[in-house]
Scaffold this motif. Structure first.
Motif, PDB file in Angstrom:
ATOM      1  N   ILE A 110       0.847  -1.208   0.000  1.00  9.18           N
ATOM      2  CA  ILE A 110       0.000   0.000   0.000  1.00  9.18           C
ATOM      3  C   ILE A 110       0.876   1.249   0.000  1.00  9.18           C
ATOM      4  N   GLU A 111       1.883   1.293   0.858  1.00  5.60           N
ATOM      5  CA  GLU A 111       2.756   2.469   0.921  1.00  5.60           C
ATOM      6  C   GLU A 111       3.477   2.699  -0.409  1.00  5.60           C
ATOM      7  N   SER A 112       3.962   1.634  -1.004  1.00  6.71           N
ATOM      8  CA  SER A 112       4.631   1.738  -2.298  1.00  6.71           C
ATOM      9  C   SER A 112       3.661   2.238  -3.370  1.00  6.71           C
ATOM     10  N   PHE A 113       2.431   1.738  -3.328  1.00  6.94           N
ATOM     11  CA  PHE A 113       1.428   2.134  -4.316  1.00  6.94           C
ATOM     12  C   PHE A 113       1.048   3.608  -4.167  1.00  6.94           C
ATOM     13  N   ILE A 114       0.911   4.059  -2.934  1.00  9.80           N
ATOM     14  CA  ILE A 114       0.594   5.480  -2.704  1.00  9.80           C
ATOM     15  C   ILE A 114       1.677   6.361  -3.327  1.00  9.80           C
ATOM     16  N   ASN A 115       2.921   5.973  -3.181  1.00 12.46           N
ATOM     17  CA  ASN A 115       4.015   6.736  -3.804  1.00 12.46           C
ATOM     18  C   ASN A 115       3.895   6.750  -5.322  1.00 12.46           C
ATOM     19  N   THR A 116       3.407   5.669  -5.899  1.00 14.16           N
ATOM     20  CA  THR A 116       3.241   5.571  -7.348  1.00 14.16           C
ATOM     21  C   THR A 116       2.162   6.523  -7.871  1.00 14.16           C
ATOM     22  N   ILE A 117       1.044   6.639  -7.124  1.00 23.88           N
ATOM     23  CA  ILE A 117      -0.105   7.406  -7.623  1.00 23.88           C
ATOM     24  C   ILE A 117      -0.200   8.827  -7.081  1.00 23.88           C
ATOM     25  N   ASP A 118       0.616   9.170  -6.096  1.00 27.92           N
ATOM     26  CA  ASP A 118       0.530  10.471  -5.421  1.00 27.92           C
ATOM     27  C   ASP A 118       0.459  11.643  -6.391  1.00 27.92           C
ATOM     28  N   HIS A 119       1.317  11.675  -7.383  1.00 24.95           N
ATOM     29  CA  HIS A 119       1.385  12.804  -8.315  1.00 24.95           C
ATOM     30  C   HIS A 119       0.115  12.966  -9.152  1.00 24.95           C
ATOM     31  N   ALA A 120      -0.664  11.902  -9.306  1.00 27.28           N
ATOM     32  CA  ALA A 120      -1.843  11.939 -10.173  1.00 27.28           C
ATOM     33  C   ALA A 120      -3.092  12.444  -9.465  1.00 27.28           C
ATOM     34  N   ILE A 121      -3.085  12.454  -8.146  1.00 28.60           N
ATOM     35  CA  ILE A 121      -4.276  12.870  -7.390  1.00 28.60           C
ATOM     36  C   ILE A 121      -4.118  14.338  -7.011  1.00 28.60           C
ATOM     37  N   THR A 122      -4.703  15.204  -7.840  1.00 26.57           N
ATOM     38  CA  THR A 122      -4.578  16.639  -7.622  1.00 26.57           C
ATOM     39  C   THR A 122      -5.697  17.187  -6.744  1.00 26.57           C
ATOM     40  N   GLU A 123      -6.774  16.425  -6.593  1.00 24.89           N
ATOM     41  CA  GLU A 123      -7.836  16.761  -5.652  1.00 24.89           C
ATOM     42  C   GLU A 123      -8.495  15.469  -5.211  1.00 24.89           C
ATOM     43  N   GLY A 124      -8.900  15.440  -3.964  1.00 27.45           N
ATOM     44  CA  GLY A 124      -9.513  14.240  -3.429  1.00 27.45           C
ATOM     45  C   GLY A 124      -9.008  13.954  -2.028  1.00 27.45           C
ATOM     46  N   LEU A 125      -9.283  12.761  -1.557  1.00 29.24           N
ATOM     47  CA  LEU A 125      -8.912  12.344  -0.205  1.00 29.24           C
ATOM     48  C   LEU A 125      -8.406  10.910  -0.274  1.00 29.24           C
ATOM     49  N   VAL A 126      -7.309  10.643   0.414  1.00 27.35           N
ATOM     50  CA  VAL A 126      -6.741   9.295   0.457  1.00 27.35           C
ATOM     51  C   VAL A 126      -6.622   8.900   1.921  1.00 27.35           C
ATOM     52  N   THR A 127      -7.197   7.743   2.264  1.00 22.48           N
ATOM     53  CA  THR A 127      -7.113   7.248   3.635  1.00 22.48           C
ATOM     54  C   THR A 127      -6.543   5.842   3.640  1.00 22.48           C
ATOM     55  N   VAL A 128      -5.930   5.492   4.767  1.00 24.70           N
ATOM     56  CA  VAL A 128      -5.399   4.148   4.971  1.00 24.70           C
ATOM     57  C   VAL A 128      -5.810   3.715   6.372  1.00 24.70           C
ATOM     58  N   GLU A 129      -6.297   2.486   6.464  1.00 26.49           N
ATOM     59  CA  GLU A 129      -6.644   1.963   7.779  1.00 26.49           C
ATOM     60  C   GLU A 129      -6.273   0.486   7.858  1.00 26.49           C
ATOM     61  N   LYS A 130      -6.190  -0.017   9.071  1.00 24.60           N
ATOM     62  CA  LYS A 130      -5.872  -1.425   9.263  1.00 24.60           C
ATOM     63  C   LYS A 130      -7.019  -2.277   8.735  1.00 24.60           C
ATOM     64  N   ALA A 131      -6.672  -3.414   8.160  1.00 23.88           N
ATOM     65  CA  ALA A 131      -7.669  -4.369   7.687  1.00 23.88           C
ATOM     66  C   ALA A 131      -7.263  -5.758   8.168  1.00 23.88           C
ATOM     67  N   ARG A 132      -8.199  -6.464   8.714  1.00 22.87           N
ATOM     68  CA  ARG A 132      -7.964  -7.842   9.142  1.00 22.87           C
ATOM     69  C   ARG A 132      -8.466  -8.749   8.017  1.00 22.87           C
ATOM     70  N   VAL A 133      -7.556  -9.351   7.307  1.00 23.64           N
ATOM     71  CA  VAL A 133      -7.902 -10.187   6.168  1.00 23.64           C
ATOM     72  C   VAL A 133      -8.190 -11.604   6.659  1.00 23.64           C
ATOM     73  N   ARG A 134      -9.413 -12.036   6.457  1.00 28.30           N
ATOM     74  CA  ARG A 134      -9.804 -13.385   6.890  1.00 28.30           C
ATOM     75  C   ARG A 134      -9.660 -14.403   5.767  1.00 28.30           C
ATOM     76  N   MET A 135      -9.893 -13.974   4.511  1.00 27.84           N
ATOM     77  CA  MET A 135      -9.760 -14.865   3.366  1.00 27.84           C
ATOM     78  C   MET A 135      -9.312 -14.050   2.173  1.00 27.84           C
ATOM     79  N   TYR A 136      -8.491 -14.665   1.345  1.00 24.30           N
ATOM     80  CA  TYR A 136      -8.119 -14.084   0.054  1.00 24.30           C
ATOM     81  C   TYR A 136      -7.880 -15.254  -0.878  1.00 24.30           C
ATOM     82  N   ARG A 137      -8.857 -15.495  -1.742  1.00 22.30           N
ATOM     83  CA  ARG A 137      -8.819 -16.670  -2.595  1.00 22.30           C
ATOM     84  C   ARG A 137      -9.054 -16.262  -4.038  1.00 22.30           C
TER      85      ARG A 137
END
Length: 116
Positions: A82-109
């Motif tokens: 996520i942190e790496s991705f935010i660095n990738t897209i940061d320059h493209a978001i000239t207006e808006g809101l970006v949030t990050v929160e903890k997520a407990r992943v129970r399944m990923y299939r």
């Protein structure tokens, strides 16, 4: 492919549907970047009503059609990705809101049927 051990992060990007990166809708560009960077997945939600920093109401009501409805892009992945991705897209978001929160992943299939 991303491997989770339950701890992940949820990235939410709140933008308008008319925001662009070059000639492409910004939300499309963000999803393409997420895929090319190997993120676990991305989902785009189109809102029916909302407002942002400028306090203008954007709505789907018939009498007040908006051409800039709210859009939310959600991505769940590891903290590092996520942190790496935010660095990738940061320059493209000239207006808006970006949030990050903890997520407990129970399944990923991917693919297959239950029980396979």
């Amino acid at each position: 492919m991303t491997v989770f051990k339950e701890a992940g992060q949820l990235l939410r990007i709140f933008i308008g549907e008319t925001n662009k990166y070059g000639r492409k809708p910004l939300y499309e560009w963000i999803v393409e970047q997420a895929r090319s960077q190997g993120m676990a997945g991305a989902t785009v939600f189109r809102g029916i009503r909302g407002f942002g920093a400028n306090s203008l109401i954007h709505t789907t009501k018939i009498l007040r059609l908006s051409e800039d409805l709210p859009v939310v892009v959600e991505i769940v992945d590891t903290k590092e990705n996520i942190e790496s991705f935010i660095n990738t897209i940061d320059h493209a978001i000239t207006e808006g809101l970006v949030t990050v929160e903890k997520a407990r992943v129970r399944m990923y299939r991917a693919g297959g049927k239950a029980g396979d």
